[in-house]
Design an enzyme around this catalytic site. Structure first.
Site, short mmCIF file in Angstrom:
data_model
loop_
_atom_site.label_atom_id
_atom_site.label_comp_id
_atom_site.label_asym_id
_atom_site.label_seq_id
_atom_site.Cartn_x
_atom_site.Cartn_y
_atom_site.Cartn_z
N ASP A 174 5.89 -3.97 -19.06
CA ASP A 174 7.31 -3.63 -19.05
C ASP A 174 7.83 -3.25 -20.43
O ASP A 174 8.99 -2.85 -20.57
CB ASP A 174 8.14 -4.79 -18.48
N ARG A 221 12.21 -15.30 -18.61
CA ARG A 221 11.39 -14.09 -18.71
C ARG A 221 10.19 -14.36 -19.62
O ARG A 221 10.28 -15.12 -20.59
CB ARG A 221 12.26 -12.99 -19.31
N SER A 277 13.74 -5.76 -18.27
CA SER A 277 13.51 -5.95 -16.84
C SER A 277 14.59 -5.23 -16.05
O SER A 277 15.61 -4.82 -16.60
CB SER A 277 13.55 -7.45 -16.51
N ASN A 328 5.03 -9.09 -12.03
CA ASN A 328 5.07 -7.64 -12.26
C ASN A 328 4.30 -6.89 -11.17
O ASN A 328 4.76 -6.86 -10.04
CB ASN A 328 4.58 -7.27 -13.66
N THR A 371 8.88 -12.77 -10.87
CA THR A 371 7.82 -11.78 -10.71
C THR A 371 6.56 -12.16 -11.48
O THR A 371 6.60 -13.03 -12.36
CB THR A 371 8.32 -10.40 -11.20
N GLY A 411 11.40 -4.64 -6.47
CA GLY A 411 11.34 -3.19 -6.40
C GLY A 411 11.43 -2.48 -7.73
O GLY A 411 11.82 -1.31 -7.77
N THR A 454 7.36 -8.49 -7.48
CA THR A 454 8.60 -9.23 -7.63
C THR A 454 9.04 -9.81 -6.29
O THR A 454 8.63 -9.36 -5.23
CB THR A 454 9.72 -8.36 -8.26
#
Length: 565
Positions: A420, A104, A439, A398, A396, A461, A378
């Site tokens: 995020d 991440r 996330s 984003n 992703t 999604g 994503t």
């Protein structure tokens, strides 16, 4: 279990090809794809083919997943790439051990808790677009760790298909073409046309146009030569940092140099004796998925019927309560004390299940102090190889095209993952130096009651990832659907924002009579088009151990595809 294997056997009897494709965007026709040796389900056929190419060369599922991810950077650049990050859940056949790889993005070292809290920051959307939206990318570092620990091939070997695609050119997919058009204004603001291969004469390219990406190919060739250092301590990273800082951003080369992926224990639970392994924090996906399924295990969904009013009502109430806990308790575990024992507890889930009134929708849920905005990007990849190794990978940038910034020298998209974080400085998910934003990504592996591989699944999604994965799993386990049946079935979603439930959103294929009953129970209803990208684009693989068969499905809501051999 017996009913489930009968369902898989039927699918094998109907679909006898060994190499196939599931695609659509315009049809929810079920197209289960079968294979015996290996399979890749991805958001684009060319990327899936890249993964299978590596499998056929002797690579394992991890090698193929990385190759697929790199190819997706070329064919679906709006959704993922080396300028982003993600999560990988891996199960190795020789040990049966499941691990979770966290790559991440992180907040730069100059980030502050209040950097997005002012009214001007919110009005200008600086967390979503432009240089202050970019988190420190983790994708390439994650790929390198995956290959080093669990792969059999080098980064130079698995990047070859992506280099070829970037140099020779690929047709622009309908989803990517639509993303270019819908983000045309922001892309034009932060990326000059000369640096954007998806524009021509000031206009977005149409779907089907062949796009060559020589700058991205140059980056990949440098990576093949020098490995991840070409990015984190080399010319690719320097180009990114210079471009970000020249436009007012805060990222530094030191931020890149100190980035490290993290190997974690996955979130784990059971649902009707099937064991679930999914992504752990800083993704909220796995632990929230486990909580939802723990609640639903208290109800006989299969007796009530698929997408019946009672089933939708009960699942919706479970979604609300799990999302309330998500907002209260979840964040980067290096910064937040997460009550894992409570959130993964079946006893706690039973107390939540007991709160559900079968005749009345919940109008108030436990207080939540954070929420997540709607995102559209994503991508997900599911891979299985001939030895039984499995990878479920979701990653992703984003938003579609991330921060709307494309690197001027090396042609990759920068993420806008800083969006995020919560704009509330008091939130457990407020930005801090080195912190990873919460996330919803939920790459998931399921093992059957006999301990055999059963399913690899995930979807894009945003927050709907969690509810979509839960529905697809119940479609298979409770309603005996095949993989693609479960993916193509109509979806619905709901969450809690603060103390109030959000609108219950449903695809238009759900009958009006069902909607009427849900309204009578107090649900606020919003109907979405059946091909709205809002509900993601799932990719999954099911396993029939009795026949040594893989059965894959890919979502027609986007450009999903399955390739097997």
């Amino acid at each position: 279990m017996r009913r489930r294997i009968i369902g898989l056997a039927t699918a094998v009897a109907v679909v006898t090809i060994s190499v196939g494709v599931a695609f659509g965007a315009g049809s929810h026709e079920v197209k289960d794809v079968t294979a015996s040796k290996g399979m890749v389900a991805a958001a684009n056929r060319l990327a899936a083919e890249a993964g299978v190419e590596i499998l056929k060369k002797g690579g394992n599922a991890v090698d193929a997943a990385v190759a697929t991810g790199l190819a997706l950077n070329v064919v679906e650049p709006n959704a993922s790439g080396i300028g982003g990050g993600g999560f990988m859940v891996i199960r190795m056949a020789d040990t049966g051990k499941v691990v979770a790889l966290d790559y991440r993005e992180e907040a730069p070292s100059e980030a502050t808790k209040d950097m997005y809290s002012s009214e001007k920051a919110k009005a200008d959307k600086i967390s979503a677009y432009g240089p202050l939206a970019v988190g420190v990318p983790g994708t390439l570092a994650g790929y390198q760790m995956a290959l080093d620990l669990y792969g059999t091939m080098t980064l130079a070997e698995v990047i070859e298909p992506a280099i070829r695609l970037a140099e020779q050119g690929v047709p622009l997919s309908p989803t990517t073409a639509g993303a270019v058009e819908s983000h045309f204004g922001d892309l034009s603001k932060f990326t000059p046309e000369k640096d954007n291969p998806f524009l021509k004469d000031g206009l977005p390219l149409e779907a089907g146009s062949v796009v060559k990406q020589p700058k991205l190919a140059k980056a990949f060739r440098l990576i093949a030569k020098d490995g991840k250092n070409a990015f984190y301590n080399g010319p690719i990273g320097r180009s990114m940092v210079d471009n970000i800082r020249n436009q007012g951003g805060i990222m530094t080369m030191n931020d890149l140099q100190r980035y490290q992926p993290v190997l974690r224990l996955p979130s784990e639970g059971t649902y009707r004796d099937y064991r679930i392994y999914s992504m752990c924090p800083p993704s909220s996906g796995g632990i929230t998925l486990v909580e939802i399924l723990n609640i639903l295990e208290n109800f006989p969904l299969s007796d009530w019927g698929h997408n019946s009013p009672r089933t939708i009502h009960t699942m919706t109430e479970a979604f609300k309560m799990a999302f309330s806990d998500r907002g209260n308790f979840l964040g980067d575990p290096s910064f937040v004390n997460i009550p894992y024992g409570m959130l993964e507890s079946k006893k706690y889930a039973k107390t939540l299940a007991d709160r559900i009134d079968e005749d009345k929708a919940m109008q108030e849920v436990p207080k939540s102090d954070s929420s997540v905005d709607e995102h559209w990007s994503t991508t997900h990849v599911s891979v299985a190889d001939v030895s039984g190794n499995i990878v479920s990978m979701t990653q992703t940038v984003n938003y579609f095209f991330g921060a709307s910034m494309i690197d001027p020298e090396f042609g990759f998209v920068y993420n806008d993952e800083m969006d995020d974080f919560s704009s509330n400085p008091e939130s457990v998910n407020a930005p801090e130096p080195g912190k990873r934003p919460l996330s919803s990504m939920s790459p998931t592996i399921v093992v059957d009651p006999q301990g055999r591989p059963f399913m690899a699944l995930g979807t894009p999604g945003a927050w709907r990832i969690i509810t979509s994965v839960a529905q697809i799993m119940t479609n298979v386990i409770d309603f005996d659907m095949t993989m693609d049946e479960a993916i193509e079935a109509p979806r619905f979603t709901c969450r809690a924002i603060g103390t109030k439930p959000d609108v219950l959103q449903l695809e238009s294929r759900i009958p009006q009579s069902t909607l009427d009953v849900l309204k009578l129970r107090g649900h606020q209803i919003k109907v979405k088009d059946e091909f709205d990208l809002y509900f993601g684009g799932a990719q999954g693989i099911c396993f029939d151990p009795d026949k040594s068969t893989l059965i894959g499905g890919a979502d027609s809501r986007r450009d999903g595809d399955v390739v097997g051999y």
